[in-house]
Design a protein around this motif. Structure first.
Motif, PDB file in Angstrom:
ATOM      1  N   THR A  36       0.896  -1.033   0.037  1.00  0.00           N
ATOM      2  CA  THR A  36       0.040  -0.032  -0.130  1.00  0.00           C
ATOM      3  C   THR A  36       0.852   1.263   0.065  1.00  0.00           C
ATOM      4  OG1 THR A  36      -1.669  -1.151   1.281  1.00  0.00           O
ATOM      5  CG2 THR A  36      -1.793   1.155   1.177  1.00  0.00           C
ATOM      6  N   LEU A  38       1.628   4.894   0.826  1.00  0.00           N
ATOM      7  CA  LEU A  38       1.041   5.710   1.580  1.00  0.00           C
ATOM      8  C   LEU A  38       1.288   7.077   1.709  1.00  0.00           C
ATOM      9  CD1 LEU A  38       2.129   3.536   4.921  1.00  0.00           C
ATOM     10  CD2 LEU A  38      -0.272   3.664   3.906  1.00  0.00           C
ATOM     11  N   VAL A  95      -3.396   8.649   4.970  1.00  0.00           N
ATOM     12  CA  VAL A  95      -2.614   8.395   6.039  1.00  0.00           C
ATOM     13  C   VAL A  95      -1.296   9.531   6.259  1.00  0.00           C
ATOM     14  CG1 VAL A  95      -0.719   6.775   7.091  1.00  0.00           C
ATOM     15  CG2 VAL A  95      -2.952   5.897   6.123  1.00  0.00           C
ATOM     16  N   VAL A 128       7.916   6.253  12.473  1.00  0.00           N
ATOM     17  CA  VAL A 128       6.829   5.373  11.945  1.00  0.00           C
ATOM     18  C   VAL A 128       5.770   5.072  13.307  1.00  0.00           C
ATOM     19  CG1 VAL A 128       6.331   3.004  11.353  1.00  0.00           C
ATOM     20  CG2 VAL A 128       8.256   4.347  10.200  1.00  0.00           C
ATOM     21  N   PHE A 133      -2.375   4.339  10.923  1.00  0.00           N
ATOM     22  CA  PHE A 133      -2.675   3.622   9.849  1.00  0.00           C
ATOM     23  C   PHE A 133      -4.220   3.471   9.523  1.00  0.00           C
ATOM     24  CE2 PHE A 133       1.710   2.580  10.736  1.00  0.00           C
ATOM     25  CZ  PHE A 133       2.388   3.051   9.389  1.00  0.00           C
ATOM     26  N   LYS A 136      -5.551  -0.267   9.026  1.00  0.00           N
ATOM     27  CA  LYS A 136      -4.941  -1.049   7.817  1.00  0.00           C
ATOM     28  C   LYS A 136      -3.922  -1.912   8.324  1.00  0.00           C
ATOM     29  CE  LYS A 136      -5.935   2.522   4.271  1.00  0.00           C
ATOM     30  NZ  LYS A 136      -6.804   3.515   5.365  1.00  0.00           N
ATOM     31  N   THR A 137      -3.847  -3.010   7.715  1.00  0.00           N
ATOM     32  CA  THR A 137      -2.863  -3.922   8.054  1.00  0.00           C
ATOM     33  C   THR A 137      -2.141  -4.449   6.610  1.00  0.00           C
ATOM     34  OG1 THR A 137      -4.463  -5.886   7.573  1.00  0.00           O
ATOM     35  CG2 THR A 137      -4.138  -5.011   9.973  1.00  0.00           C
ATOM     36  N   GLY A 140       3.068  -1.442   4.224  1.00  0.00           N
ATOM     37  CA  GLY A 140       2.977  -0.003   3.551  1.00  0.00           C
ATOM     38  C   GLY A 140       4.330   0.431   3.148  1.00  0.00           C
ATOM     39  N   ASN A 163       5.115  -2.473   8.405  1.00  0.00           N
ATOM     40  CA  ASN A 163       4.060  -3.248   8.979  1.00  0.00           C
ATOM     41  C   ASN A 163       3.047  -2.372   9.698  1.00  0.00           C
ATOM     42  OD1 ASN A 163       2.316  -5.100  10.085  1.00  0.00           O
ATOM     43  ND2 ASN A 163       3.699  -6.513  10.501  1.00  0.00           N
ATOM     44  N   MET A 164       1.832  -2.316   8.990  1.00  0.00           N
ATOM     45  CA  MET A 164       1.090  -1.396   9.445  1.00  0.00           C
ATOM     46  C   MET A 164       0.164  -1.491  10.488  1.00  0.00           C
ATOM     47  SD  MET A 164      -0.704   0.343   5.715  1.00  0.00           S
ATOM     48  CE  MET A 164      -1.083  -1.186   4.868  1.00  0.00           C
ATOM     49  N   LYS A 167       2.805  -1.381  13.423  1.00  0.00           N
ATOM     50  CA  LYS A 167       3.480  -0.073  13.384  1.00  0.00           C
ATOM     51  C   LYS A 167       5.300  -0.419  13.348  1.00  0.00           C
ATOM     52  CE  LYS A 167      -0.009   3.015  15.102  1.00  0.00           C
ATOM     53  NZ  LYS A 167       0.012   4.301  15.861  1.00  0.00           N
TER      54      LYS A 167
END
Length: 214
Positions: A36, A38, A95, A128, A133, A136-137, A140, A163-164, A167
């Motif tokens: 994804t 961002l 985001v 980060v 996020f 979302k998973t 990203g 890794n959304m 985090k």
């Protein structure tokens, strides 16, 4: 709740937890794993030199939005998917959009050359962890802008995979590129284009050699 329902409930909880924490550095290079986009994060960015050309605080806020929108509106030129060896990527620039909206624009301006390389790799995890996020998973990709520097004729960006769900920073690599184009939007967007081009040509492949574990 009967025994079977309890088992099913526990299975769902465990599976959900596993999906949050399953992403690894190697997954970044798995073409079946969705990434994804961002957007550009300016929460720690410095604008070195060219104070007058950047304009007012309102102008800079407009530019931050315009840079992110440009990447979505011209996907053939700013080809994020190709840069990460994918046919396509998902998009969630809201985001970074929300985070950029909270930036202290006046604090971005500087004439101090020491501010050019002011973000340390060790700072990335903290940056980060401050993201929302929005539930979302998965993986990203965010470009954490360090500096747009007129004296250096260069933009410095941390290309950061996260890794959304947890985090967690999977990995982050600093790339720099020359600005090109007419007008402030296009000129500094040239840095983003340059970074994406470097990723397409060799950097992403180099990172695969560095991080991928079969």
């Amino acid at each position: 709740m009967n025994f079977k329902k309890r088992l099913l409930f526990l299975f769902v909880i465990v599976a959900s937890a596993g999906s949050i924490h399953a992403q690894t550095k190697s997954d970044v290079f798995n073409k079946e794993t969705e990434i994804t986009w961002l957007g550009l994060d300016f929460s720690n960015a410095k604008l070195l030199g060219d104070r007058e050309k950047f304009g007012s605080e309102s102008d800079v806020r407009h530019l931050m939005t315009a840079w992110n929108e440009l990447i979505l509106n011209e996907p053939e030129k700013y080809n994020v998917a190709k840069a990460v060896d994918r046919a396509k990527v998902a998009n969630a620039i809201d985001v970074t959009g929300e985070r950029n909206g909270e930036v202290d624009v006046q604090a971005m301006f500087t004439d101090n050359q020491k501010d050019y390389l002011h973000i340390q790799p060790s700072d990335i995890d903290n940056i980060v962890s401050g993201f929302d996020f929005k539930g979302k998973t998965g993986i990203g990709l965010v470009f954490i802008v360090e500096t747009f520097s007129k004296p250096n004729e260069e933009g410095s960006i941390y290309v950061t995979f996260v890794n959304m769900g947890s985090k967690e920073t999977l990995f982050s690599e600093r790339l720099a590129a020359e600005p090109k184009g007419f007008g402030m939007r296009n000129f500094w967007a040239g840095c983003v284009f340059g970074v994406l081009t470097k990723m397409q040509k060799k950097e992403f492949a180099n990172w695969k050699k560095k991080y991928y574990r079969p």
